[in-house]
Design an enzyme around this catalytic site. Sequence first.
Site, short mmCIF file in Angstrom:
data_model
loop_
_atom_site.label_atom_id
_atom_site.label_comp_id
_atom_site.label_asym_id
_atom_site.label_seq_id
_atom_site.Cartn_x
_atom_site.Cartn_y
_atom_site.Cartn_z
N LYS A 45 0.81 -1.23 0.00
CA LYS A 45 0.00 0.00 0.00
C LYS A 45 0.84 1.28 0.00
O LYS A 45 0.43 2.29 -0.56
CB LYS A 45 -0.92 0.02 1.21
CG LYS A 45 -2.15 -0.87 1.07
CD LYS A 45 -3.06 -0.70 2.27
CE LYS A 45 -4.34 -1.48 2.11
NZ LYS A 45 -5.29 -1.21 3.20
N ASP A 83 -10.23 3.30 2.22
CA ASP A 83 -10.37 2.67 3.54
C ASP A 83 -11.08 3.58 4.54
O ASP A 83 -11.97 3.14 5.27
CB ASP A 83 -8.99 2.27 4.10
CG ASP A 83 -8.40 1.06 3.41
OD1 ASP A 83 -9.17 0.23 2.90
OD2 ASP A 83 -7.16 0.93 3.38
#
Length: 320
Positions: free
Chosen positions: A69, A105
């Site tokens: 990520k 997220d």
Amino acid sequence: MAGDASKVVLLAHPAGHSLSPIMHNAAFRAAGIDATYEALDVPPEQLPAAVAALRGSEYLGANVTVPHKQAVFELVDQLTPAAAAVGAVNTVIRRGERLVGHNTDGAGFVRGLEELTSFAPAGLVGANCLVLGAGGAARAVVNALASAGASVHVINRNLGRATRLAADLTRTSTSPGLSHVPVVSVADDPTWAATTAGEDAPVGEIRVAGVEALSGLLPAADLLVNTTSVGMIGGPDPGGLPLLGTDDMAALAYDAAVVDLVYRPAVTPLLAAAAARGLVTQNGLPMLIWQGALAFEAWTGSDAPVEAMRLAAQQALTAS
Ligand code: ATR
């Protein structure tokens, strides 16, 4: 949608455990979109080539997960404000030959929270939130809560990590660019307005506290969120409570809500203790579903079939 693009991949290492392929393939079927989602095991040394391949016209984009990520953050052409603020990319969207790094997220967490009626977005303004943990998941959650106007305390075993998290998120409110990658303007593309709403800059306070301060903070908390891996099957302490003693739950107010980002098992020791006290609880499944739904919308420009995604994820969890 981008031309005849029909592929989405998950860049992961290892690729085995993710529910995302099941959830997104169910979503494409339910939405009548002729596309496929496939998990790829990409070792770190192959990541630059795997990201470069996403420029091909067959790709709608990709998801990115552990351990990539942060590395993908430096490999895309542009970042959305949400990705820039959090310092990580979980979604890549191909726009022509440009790759945009996005992060769903935090917004996914808030959308999941909206399923608890006590925490509609307006309910977060001024809400007292305790976030346990200071890893990658905590960064997205803390940024989203503070952006929605909540007052957030971050508590972590390693206090220095929590202090860095707070400093990084606060810094991005005045200078969003943590890297050389330019940040896309939300005005450039209406998709971002829907999926990054309110994530430009934290407006609520972000404070840090040591574990010893936790019991004193619990009585005033409206929301307690576990972002650590404690309580997770296969994690460091599957039977434990994160940073809490067994008696600590009694210190929470009767109307506090407890959210655990863990969803394997569906009821963690923390959620069981909270439910035993009569508190509102939620596991990590709504966040998983909504971060996926927001990614789906960014790739396809279509509304995500959220209930089909939920059903597919629930069935896969029950079967595993
Ligand atoms: P993620 O990306 O899922 O957030 P991570 O970045 O590895 O994963 O972060 C894991 C978090 O769980 C950290 O906050 C970690 O605490 P430390 O920073 O102090 O290491 C926390 N954590 C992991 N095991 C823990 C344990 N046994 N007790 C308390 N916290 C734990």
